[in-house]
Motif scaffolding. Structure first.
Motif, mmCIF file in Angstrom:
data_model
loop_
_atom_site.group_PDB
_atom_site.id
_atom_site.type_symbol
_atom_site.label_atom_id
_atom_site.label_comp_id
_atom_site.label_asym_id
_atom_site.label_seq_id
_atom_site.Cartn_x
_atom_site.Cartn_y
_atom_site.Cartn_z
ATOM 1 N N LYS A 1 47.659 -6.490 -71.062
ATOM 2 C CA LYS A 1 47.529 -7.915 -71.377
ATOM 3 C C LYS A 1 48.619 -8.430 -72.315
ATOM 4 C CE LYS A 1 43.618 -7.845 -69.101
ATOM 5 N NZ LYS A 1 43.377 -6.411 -69.021
ATOM 6 N N PHE A 2 49.655 -7.629 -72.571
ATOM 7 C CA PHE A 2 50.722 -8.099 -73.451
ATOM 8 C C PHE A 2 51.575 -9.150 -72.751
ATOM 9 C CE2 PHE A 2 55.197 -7.631 -74.820
ATOM 10 C CZ PHE A 2 55.069 -8.158 -76.088
ATOM 11 N N VAL A 3 51.800 -8.974 -71.451
ATOM 12 C CA VAL A 3 52.619 -9.916 -70.690
ATOM 13 C C VAL A 3 51.768 -10.619 -69.644
ATOM 14 C CG1 VAL A 3 54.618 -10.210 -69.179
ATOM 15 C CG2 VAL A 3 54.688 -8.509 -71.017
ATOM 16 N N ILE A 4 51.818 -11.946 -69.647
ATOM 17 C CA ILE A 4 51.153 -12.753 -68.621
ATOM 18 C C ILE A 4 52.225 -13.582 -67.937
ATOM 19 C CG2 ILE A 4 49.557 -14.669 -68.203
ATOM 20 C CD1 ILE A 4 47.858 -13.614 -70.508
ATOM 21 N N GLU A 5 52.310 -13.457 -66.622
ATOM 22 C CA GLU A 5 53.355 -14.154 -65.866
ATOM 23 C C GLU A 5 52.736 -14.990 -64.755
ATOM 24 O OE1 GLU A 5 57.281 -13.153 -63.083
ATOM 25 O OE2 GLU A 5 56.492 -11.639 -64.472
ATOM 26 N N ALA A 6 53.226 -16.215 -64.613
ATOM 27 C CA ALA A 6 52.743 -17.120 -63.574
ATOM 28 C C ALA A 6 53.866 -18.051 -63.154
ATOM 29 C CB ALA A 6 51.541 -17.916 -64.065
ATOM 30 N N SER A 7 53.692 -18.658 -61.997
ATOM 31 C CA SER A 7 54.734 -19.538 -61.460
ATOM 32 C C SER A 7 54.522 -20.995 -61.833
ATOM 33 C CB SER A 7 54.800 -19.390 -59.932
ATOM 34 O OG SER A 7 53.531 -19.653 -59.358
ATOM 35 N N ASP A 8 53.494 -21.293 -62.629
ATOM 36 C CA ASP A 8 53.304 -22.655 -63.129
ATOM 37 C C ASP A 8 52.659 -22.602 -64.500
ATOM 38 O OD1 ASP A 8 50.715 -22.173 -61.232
ATOM 39 O OD2 ASP A 8 50.198 -23.454 -62.926
ATOM 40 N N VAL A 9 52.842 -23.661 -65.264
ATOM 41 C CA VAL A 9 52.422 -23.686 -66.659
ATOM 42 C C VAL A 9 50.896 -23.671 -66.795
ATOM 43 C CG1 VAL A 9 52.610 -26.206 -66.729
ATOM 44 C CG2 VAL A 9 52.706 -24.922 -68.858
ATOM 45 N N SER A 10 50.183 -24.326 -65.888
ATOM 46 C CA SER A 10 48.724 -24.393 -65.994
ATOM 47 C C SER A 10 48.084 -23.021 -65.832
ATOM 48 C CB SER A 10 48.167 -25.358 -64.937
ATOM 49 O OG SER A 10 48.691 -26.646 -65.089
ATOM 50 N N THR A 11 48.511 -22.274 -64.823
ATOM 51 C CA THR A 11 47.970 -20.937 -64.584
ATOM 52 C C THR A 11 48.310 -19.999 -65.726
ATOM 53 O OG1 THR A 11 48.134 -21.240 -62.186
ATOM 54 C CG2 THR A 11 47.950 -18.982 -62.981
ATOM 55 N N ALA A 12 49.533 -20.077 -66.201
ATOM 56 C CA ALA A 12 49.943 -19.219 -67.316
ATOM 57 C C ALA A 12 49.078 -19.481 -68.538
ATOM 58 C CB ALA A 12 51.418 -19.462 -67.635
ATOM 59 N N TRP A 13 48.934 -20.760 -68.902
ATOM 60 C CA TRP A 13 48.161 -21.092 -70.094
ATOM 61 C C TRP A 13 46.689 -20.708 -69.940
ATOM 62 C CZ3 TRP A 13 43.995 -24.388 -70.785
ATOM 63 C CH2 TRP A 13 43.579 -24.535 -72.108
ATOM 64 N N ALA A 14 46.112 -20.950 -68.776
ATOM 65 C CA ALA A 14 44.703 -20.622 -68.553
ATOM 66 C C ALA A 14 44.434 -19.152 -68.810
ATOM 67 C CB ALA A 14 44.298 -21.005 -67.128
ATOM 68 N N ASN A 15 45.341 -18.285 -68.375
ATOM 69 C CA ASN A 15 45.142 -16.851 -68.550
ATOM 70 C C ASN A 15 45.392 -16.400 -69.978
ATOM 71 O OD1 ASN A 15 44.655 -15.244 -65.795
ATOM 72 N ND2 ASN A 15 45.807 -17.111 -65.376
ATOM 73 N N VAL A 16 46.280 -17.079 -70.682
ATOM 74 C CA VAL A 16 46.451 -16.793 -72.108
ATOM 75 C C VAL A 16 45.171 -17.171 -72.858
ATOM 76 C CG1 VAL A 16 47.738 -17.360 -74.199
ATOM 77 C CG2 VAL A 16 48.953 -17.104 -72.028
ATOM 78 N N LEU A 17 44.610 -18.325 -72.554
ATOM 79 C CA LEU A 17 43.376 -18.766 -73.201
ATOM 80 C C LEU A 17 42.242 -17.771 -72.954
ATOM 81 C CD1 LEU A 17 41.859 -21.134 -74.698
ATOM 82 C CD2 LEU A 17 41.156 -21.881 -72.408
ATOM 83 N N LEU A 18 42.085 -17.334 -71.704
ATOM 84 C CA LEU A 18 41.015 -16.393 -71.376
ATOM 85 C C LEU A 18 41.208 -15.061 -72.094
ATOM 86 C CD1 LEU A 18 40.710 -17.086 -67.537
ATOM 87 C CD2 LEU A 18 39.091 -17.755 -69.327
ATOM 88 N N GLU A 19 42.450 -14.635 -72.220
ATOM 89 C CA GLU A 19 42.725 -13.360 -72.893
ATOM 90 C C GLU A 19 42.451 -13.457 -74.386
ATOM 91 O OE1 GLU A 19 43.680 -9.494 -73.624
ATOM 92 O OE2 GLU A 19 43.304 -10.462 -71.696
ATOM 93 N N VAL A 20 42.962 -14.501 -75.029
ATOM 94 C CA VAL A 20 42.781 -14.664 -76.471
ATOM 95 C C VAL A 20 41.323 -14.961 -76.811
ATOM 96 C CG1 VAL A 20 43.451 -16.082 -78.476
ATOM 97 C CG2 VAL A 20 45.162 -15.407 -76.791
ATOM 98 N N GLY A 21 40.603 -15.591 -75.892
ATOM 99 C CA GLY A 21 39.218 -15.972 -76.144
ATOM 100 C C GLY A 21 38.183 -14.920 -75.824
ATOM 101 N N LYS A 22 38.592 -13.706 -75.456
ATOM 102 C CA LYS A 22 37.637 -12.645 -75.155
ATOM 103 C C LYS A 22 36.798 -12.291 -76.386
ATOM 104 C CE LYS A 22 40.019 -10.224 -71.389
ATOM 105 N NZ LYS A 22 40.714 -8.964 -71.000
ATOM 106 N N PRO A 23 35.528 -11.964 -76.198
ATOM 107 C CA PRO A 23 34.668 -11.592 -77.337
ATOM 108 C C PRO A 23 35.248 -10.408 -78.097
ATOM 109 C CG PRO A 23 33.360 -11.961 -75.361
ATOM 110 C CD PRO A 23 34.793 -11.973 -74.923
ATOM 111 N N GLY A 24 35.343 -10.550 -79.410
ATOM 112 C CA GLY A 24 35.839 -9.459 -80.237
ATOM 113 C C GLY A 24 37.323 -9.217 -80.134
ATOM 114 N N LYS A 25 38.032 -10.100 -79.458
ATOM 115 C CA LYS A 25 39.471 -9.920 -79.268
ATOM 116 C C LYS A 25 40.224 -10.078 -80.577
ATOM 117 C CE LYS A 25 43.410 -9.775 -76.918
ATOM 118 N NZ LYS A 25 43.850 -8.631 -76.099
ATOM 119 N N ARG A 26 41.064 -9.089 -80.885
ATOM 120 C CA ARG A 26 41.922 -9.190 -82.052
ATOM 121 C C ARG A 26 43.172 -10.004 -81.707
ATOM 122 N NH1 ARG A 26 43.229 -3.423 -84.255
ATOM 123 N NH2 ARG A 26 43.712 -3.122 -82.036
#
Length: 275
Positions: free
Chosen positions: A10-35
């Motif tokens: 989960k260190f690198v998230i790659e997408a071909s558009d800004v919306s998809t990229a941001w959505a996956n960053v949000l989901l990753e950072v928002g995981k329960p207990g995520k540091r």
């Protein structure tokens, strides 16, 4: 078009558009207990046209930000955040003017109005790109001056018979002389440094480094602003925008997760499957 992908760590998230990229960053950072671990976002929104986006998640986030703005001044819309990095709307309406004319308008006209109405910050990233206060050394003495970093880099690239060295193609947003003097802690800038490079086949990549970034309230607008800047640089250097690479050492959420319920729900529709 580059296939969307996410590495297992989960260190690198790659997408071909800004919306998809941001959505996956949000989901990753928002995981329960995520540091708060570093994350690198790669957006391969190729070409010099306006960035690609998914209107549904774009509007969902903007609605959240506008509601929060009613009670908290530091929350601003996607477009307002993006404009602190690059004034894309003005550039387009003006017929994609050059950096010299854009800087003259920005410093002489826009900033006065911006600083009069803005409550969350009295400086912008673009201001530091085109009007960076620094000490310039010469043979007789040092002098304080203001440097248009973007103009210098664009001219450097366009006028050299031999391509500039890669280390030259960078500019600073962080100014220790100003930013290490606030006893209450640093609030601006989070974006520290930018760099770009153009390959022999005229493909431009823009890199950005953030010490910290609020993923829910700022990151999406930040990505847009950086994409706007990258497409501007590509147009000014007669190249083609290829990708944005944004490194964040400390990604955070500014709002409580319970307030972001609708945003998280919409973001799940854009989840990238792990390889």
């Amino acid at each position: 078009m580059t296939k969307n992908k996410q590495t297992k760590d989960k260190f690198v998230i790659e997408a071909s558009d800004v919306s998809t990229a941001w959505a996956n960053v949000l989901l990753e950072v928002g995981k329960p207990g995520k540091r708060s671990n570093p994350i690198c976002v790669v957006i391969t929104d190729q070409g010099n046209n306006p960035p690609l986006l998914h209107r549904s998640i774009h509007n969902t986030l903007n609605n959240f930000l506008m509601k929060r703005k009613e009670t908290k001044d530091k929350f601003v819309t996607i477009e307002e955040t993006a404009s602190t990095i690059f004034p894309y709307k003005k550039w387009e309406l003006s017929g994609r003017i050059g950096i010299e004319a854009l800087q003259k308008w920005y410093i002489g006209t826009y900033l006065k109005k911006y600083k009069a109405r803005c409550t969350f910050s009295k400086e912008t990233y673009f201001e530091r790109m085109v009007n960076f206060r620094c000490v310039k050394s010469n043979k007789t003495a040092d002098e304080i001056t203001h440097l248009n970093q973007l103009e210098y880099l664009i001219n450097k690239w366009n006028t050299q018979t031999i391509s500039p060295t890669k280390s030259e193609m960078q500019l600073s947003c962080f100014d220790p002389g100003k930013d290490h003097t606030d006893p209450h802690g640093l609030k601006f800038p989070c974006l520290q440094q930018l760099g770009f490079w153009i390959t022999p086949n005229k493909q431009l990549t823009l890199s950005a480094f953030y010490t910290t970034q609020y993923i829910d309230s700022r990151a999406y607008g930040n990505y847009f602003g950086l994409l706007y800047l990258g497409k501007f640089l590509a147009q000014q250097t007669h190249s083609v925008f290829h990708s944005l690479r944004c490194m964040v050492s400390n990604p955070l959420l500014e709002a409580k997760k319970c307030l972001l319920k609708d945003v998280f729900t919409e973001a799940k529709n854009y989840r990238i499957q792990e390889n």
